[in-house]
Design an enzyme around this catalytic site. Structure first.
Site, PDB file in Angstrom:
ATOM      1  N   ASP A 220     -25.074  40.975-119.190  1.00  0.00           N
ATOM      2  CA  ASP A 220     -25.217  40.214-118.314  1.00  0.00           C
ATOM      3  C   ASP A 220     -24.940  40.669-116.821  1.00  0.00           C
ATOM      4  O   ASP A 220     -25.360  40.313-115.999  1.00  0.00           O
ATOM      5  CB  ASP A 220     -24.607  38.790-118.972  1.00  0.00           C
ATOM      6  CG  ASP A 220     -22.979  38.404-119.336  1.00  0.00           C
ATOM      7  OD1 ASP A 220     -22.746  39.524-119.243  1.00  0.00           O
ATOM      8  OD2 ASP A 220     -23.300  37.140-119.897  1.00  0.00           O
TER       9      ASP A 220
ATOM     10  N   GLN B  62     -23.021  40.408-122.895  1.00  0.00           N
ATOM     11  CA  GLN B  62     -22.452  41.303-123.988  1.00  0.00           C
ATOM     12  C   GLN B  62     -21.212  41.569-125.425  1.00  0.00           C
ATOM     13  O   GLN B  62     -20.664  40.869-124.997  1.00  0.00           O
ATOM     14  CB  GLN B  62     -21.106  42.139-122.490  1.00  0.00           C
ATOM     15  CG  GLN B  62     -21.984  42.726-121.464  1.00  0.00           C
ATOM     16  CD  GLN B  62     -20.725  43.190-120.680  1.00  0.00           C
ATOM     17  OE1 GLN B  62     -20.871  42.530-119.263  1.00  0.00           O
ATOM     18  NE2 GLN B  62     -20.727  44.809-120.937  1.00  0.00           N
ATOM     19  N   HIS B  63     -21.068  42.368-125.723  1.00  0.00           N
ATOM     20  CA  HIS B  63     -20.107  42.623-127.297  1.00  0.00           C
ATOM     21  C   HIS B  63     -20.377  42.229-127.812  1.00  0.00           C
ATOM     22  O   HIS B  63     -19.961  42.809-129.424  1.00  0.00           O
ATOM     23  CB  HIS B  63     -18.042  43.184-126.487  1.00  0.00           C
ATOM     24  CG  HIS B  63     -18.555  43.188-125.901  1.00  0.00           C
ATOM     25  ND1 HIS B  63     -18.603  44.441-124.431  1.00  0.00           N
ATOM     26  CD2 HIS B  63     -18.022  41.891-123.810  1.00  0.00           C
ATOM     27  CE1 HIS B  63     -18.028  44.462-123.444  1.00  0.00           C
ATOM     28  NE2 HIS B  63     -17.920  43.161-123.273  1.00  0.00           N
TER      29      HIS B  63
HETATM   30  O1  LIG Z   1     -17.080  40.385-121.910  1.00  0.00           O
HETATM   31  C1  LIG Z   1     -17.674  39.720-121.147  1.00  0.00           C
HETATM   32  C2  LIG Z   1     -18.326  40.871-120.027  1.00  0.00           C
HETATM   33  O2  LIG Z   1     -17.182  42.203-120.514  1.00  0.00           O
HETATM   34  C3  LIG Z   1     -18.151  38.805-120.620  1.00  0.00           C
HETATM   35  O3  LIG Z   1     -18.825  38.478-119.247  1.00  0.00           O
HETATM   36  C4  LIG Z   1     -19.322  38.550-121.968  1.00  0.00           C
HETATM   37  O4  LIG Z   1     -21.200  39.136-120.627  1.00  0.00           O
HETATM   38  C5  LIG Z   1     -20.137  37.341-121.267  1.00  0.00           C
HETATM   39  O5  LIG Z   1     -20.719  36.653-119.904  1.00  0.00           O
HETATM   40  P1  LIG Z   1     -21.053  35.204-119.773  1.00  0.00           P
HETATM   41  O6  LIG Z   1     -21.970  34.858-120.825  1.00  0.00           O
HETATM   42  O7  LIG Z   1     -19.679  35.032-119.161  1.00  0.00           O
HETATM   43  O8  LIG Z   1     -22.042  35.271-118.053  1.00  0.00           O
END
Ligand SMILES: O=C(CO)[C@@H](O)[C@H](O)COP(=O)(O)O
Ligand SMILES: Nc1ncnc2c1ncn2[C@@H]1O[C@H](COP(=O)(O)OP(=O)(O)O)[C@@H](O)[C@H]1O
Length: 480
Positions: A245, A71-72
């Site tokens: 994700d 995300q983000h």
């Molecule tokens: O920033 C967040 C949720 O807000 C993280 O959960 C990212 O989405 C990265 O996810 P992973 O690579 O650790 O699954």
């Protein structure tokens, strides 16, 4: 057999899972690594996607595909469809000052009400504000802003810079979904609309933002044949909306009321699927949207699986041995307490913090206690997250543990000691990619598939409050 594919373009790697539409059975998988670092050229994600698709035997025989992703991350595009600079990822903390600026300009309460979020460095809006202030020339050339899964979906559908894509830089063809757009800081989960004023306040000017798709909605039809060098298209492949994700994992797990998911990947997350939006002016709980039309209150830490990677490296062991060592130590690790803020931290909001090992004595400094302190520290850092999610009125009949580190038996056993809620371990699998495959099937058929999920372990509840009590004393020294 009709096949559908789900992709997880996560922080550390890209995974492709091809499933049987009828049963959900995994037919083929593929994987490729992503580069390290918190600022990454999105081209590396495209290259990894192409490699992972090839590793999974290609998509030529697949009827639909959908992409879940970290995300983000800020993917800023110019009018020709080129990325303006490397993407700043969710775990890049350079925009913590920009987050503070946005809070002082708009107020935490107002931002929580308008977007479901109180800015921290992870969220896209703060990265845009950082760009505006630190790299004004780059900011001025931004014509569109997308998230990692939006950009990969656009590229897979054949759009991109003229010299890299068959269909060219049609920015209006960018798409996203409710779950991922809810982590930008310029979208309102209650109204389902972009908050343009906040986008403009962050970036300094307006820009194209992706069309927001609902659950099961198609981004389009037709994908690039990544196995062909000439950019030809697989014209009939349906493309699902994609997702952030965590929301994709919720969908892949079929999470319902009473389920709280704890994901131990690069990030540590705690989340639940709810009927109502959540608004937490303290900023601990992010009020995201789910990938299935509901909401997804979520707490995230920057330090999870890689805490164990670091300790395994230092102790010179693999993950299995690290787990064996940890289980040989007593709960509480002989007084050794790890506060694992290796990458700074987001919850609590301590972007410049570093990790500390407390409570070492000559007697307690054993390999077993160090291994156990690593597992306990990683899990305790998420315990406040579990409490914060419950404080939002979420019911927790069980915690579903997923993500790379959840496969470790020591993590499973110690989770049953740290969290005061029964822990269950679903069949090991790629649940983000599974959720993306659910989206692909949904977009193809118009109906959400009901694929079975099995629980393979449910360690007996063995609550040891001492572990968390000691951790809280140690972690409390950070904010004192
Ligand atoms: O920033 C967040 C949720 O807000 C993280 O959960 C990212 O989405 C990265 O996810 P992973 O690579 O650790 O699954
Ligand atoms: N058995 C294990 N024990 C502990 N950590 C593990 C184990 N297997 C994988 N990991 C770690 O899990 C992480 C990958 O998990 P994953 O959920 O795929 O992360 P992400 O989605 O953020 O890329 C890596 O840091 C990896 O070293």
């Amino acid at each position: 057999m009709t096949l559908v594919a789900g992709v997880d373009s996560s922080t550390q790697s890209c995974k492709v899972v091809v499933r049987d539409l009828e049963t959900g059975a995994v037919v083929r998988t593929g994987r490729a690594s992503h580069p390290d670092g918190t600022s990454v050229d999105p081209q590396a994600w495209w290259d990894a996607l192409v490699t992972a698709i090839a590793d999974a035997g290609g998509l030529a025989d697949v009827a639909a595909v959908s992409i879940g992703g970290q995300q983000h991350g800020m993917v800023a595009l110019d009018a020709e469809g080129y990325v303006v600079r490397d993407a700043l990822l969710w775990n890049d903390t350079r925009s913590s000052g920009a987050a503070a600026d946005l809070i002082s300009e708009f107020g935490a309460d107002a931002l929580a009400a308008r977007t479901g979020l109180v800015p921290v460095a992870s969220f896209t809006s703060t990265k845009l504000r950082w760009l505006r202030d630190a790299e004004p020339e780059n900011a001025a050339s931004v014509a569109a802003v997308a998230l990692p899964h939006d950009w990969l979906t656009w590229r897979l559908r054949g759009f991109g810079p003229e010299d890299q894509s068959p269909l060219g830089p049609v920015l209006e063809e960018l798409t996203t979904d409710r779950s991922d757009v809810s982590g930008t800081g310029y979208w309102n989960p209650a109204t389902g609309e972009y908050d343009r004023d906040l986008l403009i306040a962050a970036l300094g000017h307006d820009a194209v933002v992706p069309r927001v798709l609902g659950a099961g909605e198609r981004a389009g039809t037709g994908i690039v044949d990544t196995a062909a060098a000439d950019g030809s298209l697989l014209a009939d492949v349906v493309v699902g909306p994609g997702a952030g994700d965590n929301a994709a994992a919720g969908l892949g797990l079929g999470a319902v009321s009473g389920d709280v998911v704890v994901s131990l990947g690069t990030s540590g997350t705690v989340f639940a699927v709810t009927e109502r939006t959540s608004e937490d002016p303290s900023g601990i709980v992010a009020g995201f949207a789910s990938a299935s039309g509901e909401y997804l209150p979520l707490v995230c830490t920057l330090n999870a699986a890689r805490v164990l990677d670091a300790f395994a490296r230092v102790l010179g062991v693999d993950h299995d041995e690290l787990g064996r060592l940890a289980l040989e130590a007593q709960p509480g690790a002989g007084g050794a307490v790890l506060v694992p803020y290796f990458e700074g931290e987001r919850t609590p909001n301590l972007p410049d913090a570093t990790a500390t090992l407390f409570g070492l004595t000559l007697l307690s400094t054993t390999r077993e206690n160090l291994a156990r302190a690593a597992v306990e520290g990683m899990l305790c850092a998420l315990a406040d997250g579990v409490e914060a999610i419950l404080a939002q009125g979420v019911e927790a009949r069980r915690l579903l543990l997923v993500g790379g580190a959840a496969q470790n038996p020591a993590v499973q056993a110690i989770a049953a000691q740290v969290f005061g809620v029964p822990v269950e371990i679903p069949t090991p699998g790629e649940y983000v990619a599974a959720g993306a495959a659910v989206q692909a099937a949904w977009a193809l058929t118009g109906a959400r598939p009901e694929w079975p999920i099995e629980v393979v372990a449910a360690p007996p509840v063995d609550h040891r409050p001492l572990i968390l009590e000691r951790y809280r004393v140690a972690a409390g020294t950070y904010s004192a």
